[in-house]
Design a protein around this motif. Structure first.
Motif, PDB file in Angstrom:
ATOM      1  N   LEU A 235       0.815  -1.219   0.000  1.00 58.20           N
ATOM      2  CA  LEU A 235       0.000   0.000   0.000  1.00 58.20           C
ATOM      3  C   LEU A 235       0.845   1.264   0.000  1.00 58.20           C
ATOM      4  O   LEU A 235       0.411   2.302  -0.509  1.00 58.20           O
ATOM      5  CB  LEU A 235      -0.942  -0.012   1.204  1.00 58.20           C
ATOM      6  N   THR A 236       2.056   1.177   0.563  1.00 58.58           N
ATOM      7  CA  THR A 236       2.909   2.362   0.586  1.00 58.58           C
ATOM      8  C   THR A 236       3.541   2.642  -0.773  1.00 58.58           C
ATOM      9  O   THR A 236       4.247   3.640  -0.931  1.00 58.58           O
ATOM     10  CB  THR A 236       4.011   2.233   1.647  1.00 58.58           C
ATOM     11  N   HIS A 237       3.289   1.789  -1.759  1.00 62.78           N
ATOM     12  CA  HIS A 237       3.742   2.048  -3.121  1.00 62.78           C
ATOM     13  C   HIS A 237       2.627   2.646  -3.976  1.00 62.78           C
ATOM     14  O   HIS A 237       2.856   2.961  -5.147  1.00 62.78           O
ATOM     15  CB  HIS A 237       4.257   0.763  -3.779  1.00 62.78           C
ATOM     16  N   THR A 238       1.443   2.792  -3.409  1.00 62.08           N
ATOM     17  CA  THR A 238       0.331   3.345  -4.171  1.00 62.08           C
ATOM     18  C   THR A 238       0.471   4.862  -4.310  1.00 62.08           C
ATOM     19  O   THR A 238       1.119   5.525  -3.483  1.00 62.08           O
ATOM     20  CB  THR A 238      -1.017   3.032  -3.492  1.00 62.08           C
ATOM     21  N   GLN A 239      -0.164   5.394  -5.331  1.00 61.20           N
ATOM     22  CA  GLN A 239      -0.131   6.837  -5.531  1.00 61.20           C
ATOM     23  C   GLN A 239      -0.828   7.567  -4.392  1.00 61.20           C
ATOM     24  O   GLN A 239      -0.429   8.676  -4.010  1.00 61.20           O
ATOM     25  CB  GLN A 239      -0.784   7.208  -6.868  1.00 61.20           C
ATOM     26  N   ALA A 240      -1.849   6.952  -3.829  1.00 60.65           N
ATOM     27  CA  ALA A 240      -2.553   7.556  -2.696  1.00 60.65           C
ATOM     28  C   ALA A 240      -1.607   7.817  -1.532  1.00 60.65           C
ATOM     29  O   ALA A 240      -1.660   8.876  -0.891  1.00 60.65           O
ATOM     30  CB  ALA A 240      -3.693   6.648  -2.249  1.00 60.65           C
ATOM     31  N   SER A 244       0.430  11.712  -0.078  1.00 59.56           N
ATOM     32  CA  SER A 244      -0.069  12.086   1.247  1.00 59.56           C
ATOM     33  C   SER A 244       0.879  12.949   2.058  1.00 59.56           C
ATOM     34  O   SER A 244       0.537  13.374   3.164  1.00 59.56           O
ATOM     35  CB  SER A 244      -0.399  10.821   2.048  1.00 59.56           C
ATOM     36  N   GLY A 245       2.089  13.220   1.554  1.00 51.14           N
ATOM     37  CA  GLY A 245       3.022  14.048   2.309  1.00 51.14           C
ATOM     38  C   GLY A 245       3.957  13.218   3.165  1.00 51.14           C
ATOM     39  O   GLY A 245       4.458  12.180   2.743  1.00 51.14           O
ATOM     40  N   LYS A 246       4.182  13.639   4.403  1.00 49.64           N
ATOM     41  CA  LYS A 246       5.123  12.976   5.293  1.00 49.64           C
ATOM     42  C   LYS A 246       4.725  11.524   5.534  1.00 49.64           C
ATOM     43  O   LYS A 246       3.565  11.212   5.777  1.00 49.64           O
ATOM     44  CB  LYS A 246       5.195  13.705   6.637  1.00 49.64           C
ATOM     45  N   ALA A 247       5.744  10.641   5.473  1.00 49.39           N
ATOM     46  CA  ALA A 247       5.493   9.215   5.701  1.00 49.39           C
ATOM     47  C   ALA A 247       5.615   8.918   7.191  1.00 49.39           C
ATOM     48  O   ALA A 247       6.693   9.019   7.770  1.00 49.39           O
ATOM     49  CB  ALA A 247       6.489   8.377   4.916  1.00 49.39           C
TER      50      ALA A 247
END
Length: 407
Positions: A235-240, A244-247
């Motif tokens: 999910l952290t590879h999705t464009q969404a 989202s800014g800061k991880a």
């Protein structure tokens, strides 16, 4: 019966500290962590915990006649090798979860995470079977370190299930948090998989164990998994996520997933829903819900409200431990008085030491570890193929193809 159970510790990482503290809480049986082998920090670790011997090699530990059992706290990729070597040396085994995995041993010019899930299933089962075969051949015990089986809430759940007499219809269990910071966990060829293997082995082990427990109570034999259906994603590879800014969570995954959902169907048609991800903020999630024909039992191995603490800034509580995987100590928190006890670590080591001392089988054994590996890699295959995987049919197909290839 032995006068004392002497442990050889392999590895000096995070879980090694937990195991040492758990051994110190064993009661009624003399036990000693008599030596350690690790590639680095061995002397420092031994001095901190009063371990008398630091071995220069793993072989030296295995050749020590004083060592009865080895506690394997090293990365999953070497589990097969060190377990088999221990068995061949006649040492009983404690192996951290997962028992083993598939790392793309025969892959060239391709990332393991892109390899055929069927081939990875075959590799994982070959590794698991090799460990158990070596143990059986040398008459040593494999103690599979699934601590949640020994958690007080799970032990109580089993007592409630036994007393109620109801039948389990569904199990829902989860382990999730905001991601591992261990560099190896990002690469399939080192970790053997992503969140499903690394985190999901806990809830998978719980669900399998509870259905084994119920099956033995009602029918005199374990109730095993019939089929698996699953989905995985990063999910952290999705464009969404990227927009989202800061991880706030770990996002440096290479070829492994950070989200997984698995549905198990058991031989009696009942279900288990397993969730595991690296995309959950707010601290670790360790839950177990059991729905039966006459009760509902909800367990939380991580949550605690016996103590609440407030701090207006993160630094106020300094280095004092609060609870696993929380992102900040500011605001209201729920410090865990004894997290290791709630998750079953001391009880787990009590059982393992007793198994060796009295010559009985451990509650959490190598077969449970094998079935967790099987369910995990069947789930990866299901996610790849987009269909339900029947375990018996899968293994029959593999055996049939082997026979045809050998003709």
């Amino acid at each position: 019966m032995k006068k004392k159970v002497r442990i050889g510790l392999v590895g000096a990482g995070f879980v090694s500290h937990i195991h040492i503290n758990a051994f110190r809480q064993v009661i009624g049986i003399p036990v000693e962590v008599a030596g350690i082998y690790t590639r680095s920090r061995g002397e420092e670790f031994a001095q901190k915990y009063g371990i008398p011997r630091v071995y220069e090699s793993y072989q030296q530990m295995l050749e020590d006649p004083d060592i009865d059992m080895v506690d394997i706290c090293v990365p999953n990729i070497v589990h097969r090798e060190v377990c088999i070597q221990a068995a061949e040396a006649g040492k009983h085994i404690i192996c951290e979860k997962p028992l083993t995995g598939a790392f793309g041993e025969n892959i060239t010019n391709q990332e393991a995470g892109d390899f055929s899930r069927l081939d990875l299933y075959k590799e994982a089962m070959k590794n698991a079977d090799a460990i158990l075969a070596a143990a059986q051949r040398n008459k040593v015990k494999v103690c599979y370190a699934e601590d949640f089986i020994y958690a007080p809430v799970v032990v109580k759940t089993k007592r409630l299930l036994k007393q109620s007499g109801g039948s389990i219809l569904e199990i829902r269990s989860e382990e999730s948090h905001s991601g591992s910071h261990a560099a190896y966990s990002r690469h399939w060829n080192l970790a053997g998989g992503g969140s499903l293997l690394r985190l999901g082995s806990h809830p998978l082990g719980l669900a399998i164990h509870l259905k084994h427990f119920e099956g033995k109570l009602k029918y005199g034999k374990p109730m095993n998994i019939k089929s698996v259906i699953a989905d995985v994603a990063t999910l952290t590879h999705t464009q969404a996520f990227k927009n989202s800014g800061k991880a706030w969570m770990v996002d440096k995954w290479d070829d492994v997933e950070d989200w997984a959902t698995v549905v198990l169907t058991f031989e009696d048609g009942t279900k288990a829903l397993i969730n595991s991800n690296d995309t959950t903020l707010g601290g670790i999630v360790n839950t177990l819900d059991v729905y039966t024909t006459n009760s509902v039992i909800k367990c939380d191995m991580a949550a605690n409200d016996a103590i609440k603490a407030y701090a207006p800034a993160n630094e106020i509580f300094g280095d004092e431990y609060i609870s696993e995987k929380i992102e900040t100590k500011a605001g209201w928190t729920f410090p865990s008085p004894d997290e290791d006890w709630m998750r079953g670590y001391p009880q787990e080591m009590q059982d393992f030491v007793e198994a060796v001392y009295f010559g009985r089988e451990p509650i959490s054994d190598g077969e449970l570890g094998r079935q967790v590996v099987q369910a995990t890699y069947a789930a990866y295959l299901s996610a790849e193929q987009g269909k339900r995987i029947d375990l018996a049919e899968l293994d029959a197909d593999i055996d049939r193809n082997k026979e045809e290839e050998s003709r």
